[in-house]
Design a protein around this motif. Structure first.
Motif, PDB file in Angstrom:
ATOM      1  N   VAL A 115       0.852  -1.185   0.000  1.00  0.00           N
ATOM      2  CA  VAL A 115       0.000   0.000   0.000  1.00  0.00           C
ATOM      3  C   VAL A 115       0.891   1.238   0.000  1.00  0.00           C
ATOM      4  O   VAL A 115       1.700   1.425   0.910  1.00  0.00           O
ATOM      5  CB  VAL A 115      -0.927   0.031   1.235  1.00  0.00           C
ATOM      6  N   PHE A 116       0.737   2.089  -1.026  1.00  0.00           N
ATOM      7  CA  PHE A 116       1.581   3.273  -1.181  1.00  0.00           C
ATOM      8  C   PHE A 116       0.746   4.549  -1.133  1.00  0.00           C
ATOM      9  O   PHE A 116      -0.308   4.632  -1.764  1.00  0.00           O
ATOM     10  CB  PHE A 116       2.315   3.234  -2.523  1.00  0.00           C
ATOM     11  N   ASP A 117       1.250   5.546  -0.417  1.00  0.00           N
ATOM     12  CA  ASP A 117       0.650   6.876  -0.424  1.00  0.00           C
ATOM     13  C   ASP A 117       1.003   7.524  -1.766  1.00  0.00           C
ATOM     14  O   ASP A 117       2.174   7.820  -2.040  1.00  0.00           O
ATOM     15  CB  ASP A 117       1.207   7.702   0.738  1.00  0.00           C
ATOM     16  N   VAL A 118      -0.012   7.735  -2.609  1.00  0.00           N
ATOM     17  CA  VAL A 118       0.224   8.224  -3.972  1.00  0.00           C
ATOM     18  C   VAL A 118       0.931   9.581  -3.984  1.00  0.00           C
ATOM     19  O   VAL A 118       1.754   9.852  -4.872  1.00  0.00           O
ATOM     20  CB  VAL A 118      -1.113   8.295  -4.742  1.00  0.00           C
ATOM     21  N   GLU A 119       0.637  10.423  -3.007  1.00  0.00           N
ATOM     22  CA  GLU A 119       1.232  11.760  -2.987  1.00  0.00           C
ATOM     23  C   GLU A 119       2.738  11.723  -2.758  1.00  0.00           C
ATOM     24  O   GLU A 119       3.416  12.726  -2.987  1.00  0.00           O
ATOM     25  CB  GLU A 119       0.559  12.612  -1.914  1.00  0.00           C
ATOM     26  N   LYS A 120       3.263  10.596  -2.316  1.00  0.00           N
ATOM     27  CA  LYS A 120       4.702  10.463  -2.069  1.00  0.00           C
ATOM     28  C   LYS A 120       5.432   9.832  -3.255  1.00  0.00           C
ATOM     29  O   LYS A 120       6.646   9.628  -3.192  1.00  0.00           O
ATOM     30  CB  LYS A 120       4.948   9.630  -0.814  1.00  0.00           C
ATOM     31  N   ILE A 121       4.706   9.528  -4.315  1.00  0.00           N
ATOM     32  CA  ILE A 121       5.311   8.916  -5.505  1.00  0.00           C
ATOM     33  C   ILE A 121       5.519   9.989  -6.568  1.00  0.00           C
ATOM     34  O   ILE A 121       4.594  10.732  -6.892  1.00  0.00           O
ATOM     35  CB  ILE A 121       4.419   7.794  -6.062  1.00  0.00           C
ATOM     36  N   ALA A 122       6.711  10.070  -7.107  1.00  0.00           N
ATOM     37  CA  ALA A 122       7.030  11.051  -8.150  1.00  0.00           C
ATOM     38  C   ALA A 122       6.898  10.398  -9.517  1.00  0.00           C
ATOM     39  O   ALA A 122       7.635   9.461  -9.841  1.00  0.00           O
ATOM     40  CB  ALA A 122       8.444  11.583  -7.950  1.00  0.00           C
ATOM     41  N   GLY A 123       5.938  10.850 -10.302  1.00  0.00           N
ATOM     42  CA  GLY A 123       5.762  10.288 -11.640  1.00  0.00           C
ATOM     43  C   GLY A 123       5.154   8.901 -11.586  1.00  0.00           C
ATOM     44  O   GLY A 123       4.301   8.610 -10.747  1.00  0.00           O
ATOM     45  N   ASP A 124       5.607   8.041 -12.483  1.00  0.00           N
ATOM     46  CA  ASP A 124       5.082   6.679 -12.551  1.00  0.00           C
ATOM     47  C   ASP A 124       5.831   5.764 -11.586  1.00  0.00           C
ATOM     48  O   ASP A 124       6.916   6.105 -11.097  1.00  0.00           O
ATOM     49  CB  ASP A 124       5.210   6.132 -13.976  1.00  0.00           C
ATOM     50  N   LEU A 125       5.239   4.592 -11.331  1.00  0.00           N
ATOM     51  CA  LEU A 125       5.857   3.607 -10.444  1.00  0.00           C
ATOM     52  C   LEU A 125       6.025   2.305 -11.219  1.00  0.00           C
ATOM     53  O   LEU A 125       5.071   1.811 -11.819  1.00  0.00           O
ATOM     54  CB  LEU A 125       4.986   3.378  -9.211  1.00  0.00           C
ATOM     55  N   GLU A 126       7.237   1.765 -11.203  1.00  0.00           N
ATOM     56  CA  GLU A 126       7.531   0.564 -11.980  1.00  0.00           C
ATOM     57  C   GLU A 126       8.284  -0.455 -11.139  1.00  0.00           C
ATOM     58  O   GLU A 126       9.204  -0.113 -10.395  1.00  0.00           O
ATOM     59  CB  GLU A 126       8.378   0.921 -13.206  1.00  0.00           C
ATOM     60  N   VAL A 127       7.881  -1.709 -11.258  1.00  0.00           N
ATOM     61  CA  VAL A 127       8.620  -2.810 -10.625  1.00  0.00           C
ATOM     62  C   VAL A 127       9.687  -3.234 -11.629  1.00  0.00           C
ATOM     63  O   VAL A 127       9.365  -3.686 -12.739  1.00  0.00           O
ATOM     64  CB  VAL A 127       7.692  -3.995 -10.291  1.00  0.00           C
ATOM     65  N   ARG A 128      10.948  -3.082 -11.255  1.00  0.00           N
ATOM     66  CA  ARG A 128      12.041  -3.341 -12.201  1.00  0.00           C
ATOM     67  C   ARG A 128      13.331  -3.646 -11.455  1.00  0.00           C
ATOM     68  O   ARG A 128      13.450  -3.379 -10.257  1.00  0.00           O
ATOM     69  CB  ARG A 128      12.250  -2.117 -13.094  1.00  0.00           C
ATOM     70  N   PRO A 129      14.316  -4.190 -12.167  1.00  0.00           N
ATOM     71  CA  PRO A 129      15.633  -4.366 -11.555  1.00  0.00           C
ATOM     72  C   PRO A 129      16.269  -3.004 -11.278  1.00  0.00           C
ATOM     73  O   PRO A 129      16.154  -2.080 -12.083  1.00  0.00           O
ATOM     74  CB  PRO A 129      16.421  -5.146 -12.615  1.00  0.00           C
ATOM     75  N   ALA A 130      16.934  -2.877 -10.149  1.00  0.00           N
ATOM     76  CA  ALA A 130      17.586  -1.626  -9.777  1.00  0.00           C
ATOM     77  C   ALA A 130      18.887  -1.428 -10.549  1.00  0.00           C
ATOM     78  O   ALA A 130      19.543  -2.395 -10.956  1.00  0.00           O
ATOM     79  CB  ALA A 130      17.874  -1.618  -8.283  1.00  0.00           C
ATOM     80  N   THR A 131      19.258  -0.175 -10.737  1.00  0.00           N
ATOM     81  CA  THR A 131      20.570   0.143 -11.319  1.00  0.00           C
ATOM     82  C   THR A 131      21.628   0.208 -10.218  1.00  0.00           C
ATOM     83  O   THR A 131      22.819   0.057 -10.482  1.00  0.00           O
ATOM     84  CB  THR A 131      20.529   1.492 -12.042  1.00  0.00           C
TER      85      THR A 131
END
Length: 230
Positions: A115-131
């Motif tokens: 569960v994520f607070d949408v206001e704390k997310i910048a732009g889109d959210l993606e499940v992906r491998p980290a750099t």
């Protein structure tokens, strides 16, 4: 905003099935005690017959963590961690009605729910491998950097809102009394994941609509339909 899993995730985990919901009008005064009790009873009944490590939903996540190079008994999926604590204590700590409800649903279905607070997310959210350059805020206030190729929930500013996929969320987007809009994500890897995720999303949507109207927007995600616009 958009939520999705990167193509690499579907390629590596073709068995993945996910559901996403966007709910608004959240407040900390809702009464969801009856639902929490009901879902807890489902979990209690299931745990009476077997430990959580024997559940197919949990075994699938353990295999998934092994494929990510993680020791599954060192890093557990959120659902396994909740079930383990619930089995030992027969209760979970109360944090916020929404989080408590989602935790109870997670117990009943043995499927991790974030569960994520949408206001704390910048732009889109993606499940992906980290750099390896992303930042992750712990609940204790420390800043960490995920390992390269570690699976994370990453936003448009390179902030990780969860580490080790379904292992641990970030303190940055955790639900608080001021939270009003949330993105809820459920993910599963077991054989009947498609049907179970559909049932979980429908069940959770119904309870969300009753406690925090209006009804949430919801979607089932797959490789053929990987994105959720909200």
């Amino acid at each position: 905003m958009r939520f999705n899993h990167a193509a690499a995730m579907w390629q590596t985990f073709p068995e993945l099935r996910a559901g996403a919901l966007h709910a608004t009008g959240i407040d900390a005064g809702a009464d969801v005690e009856a639902a929490i009790t009901s879902f807890g009873a489902i979990a209690e009944a299931r745990l009476a017959g077997a430990q959580e490590s024997e559940f197919p939903e949990i075994q699938a996540w353990r295999r998934g963590f092994s494929r990510m190079g993680l020791k599954p008994t060192q890093y557990r999926s959120a659902s396994e961690a909740l079930l383990r604590r619930f089995r030992q204590e027969h209760a979970l700590p109360r944090l916020h009605p929404l989080v408590d409800l989602c935790n109870a649903v997670s117990l009943a279905f043995a499927i991790p729910i974030a569960v994520f607070d949408v206001e704390k997310i910048a732009g889109d959210l993606e499940v992906r491998p980290a750099t390896g350059d992303e930042t992750y805020l712990t609940f204790g206030g420390d800043i960490e950097h995920p390992e390269p190729n570690e699976v994370i929930f990453a936003d448009g500013e390179g902030r990780a809102h969860a580490r080790r996929w379904t292992n641990r969320q970030s303190g940055l987007s955790a639900v608080r009394p001021t939270t009003r809009s949330v993105l809820i994500v459920a993910e599963a890897l077991h054989a009947s994941a498609e049907a179970d995720i559909a049932r979980l999303v429908a069940t959770l949507a119904d309870h969300l609509a009753k406690a925090w109207p209006p009804a949430p927007k919801a979607a089932l995600l797959s490789a053929a339909s990987p994105g959720f616009e909200f």
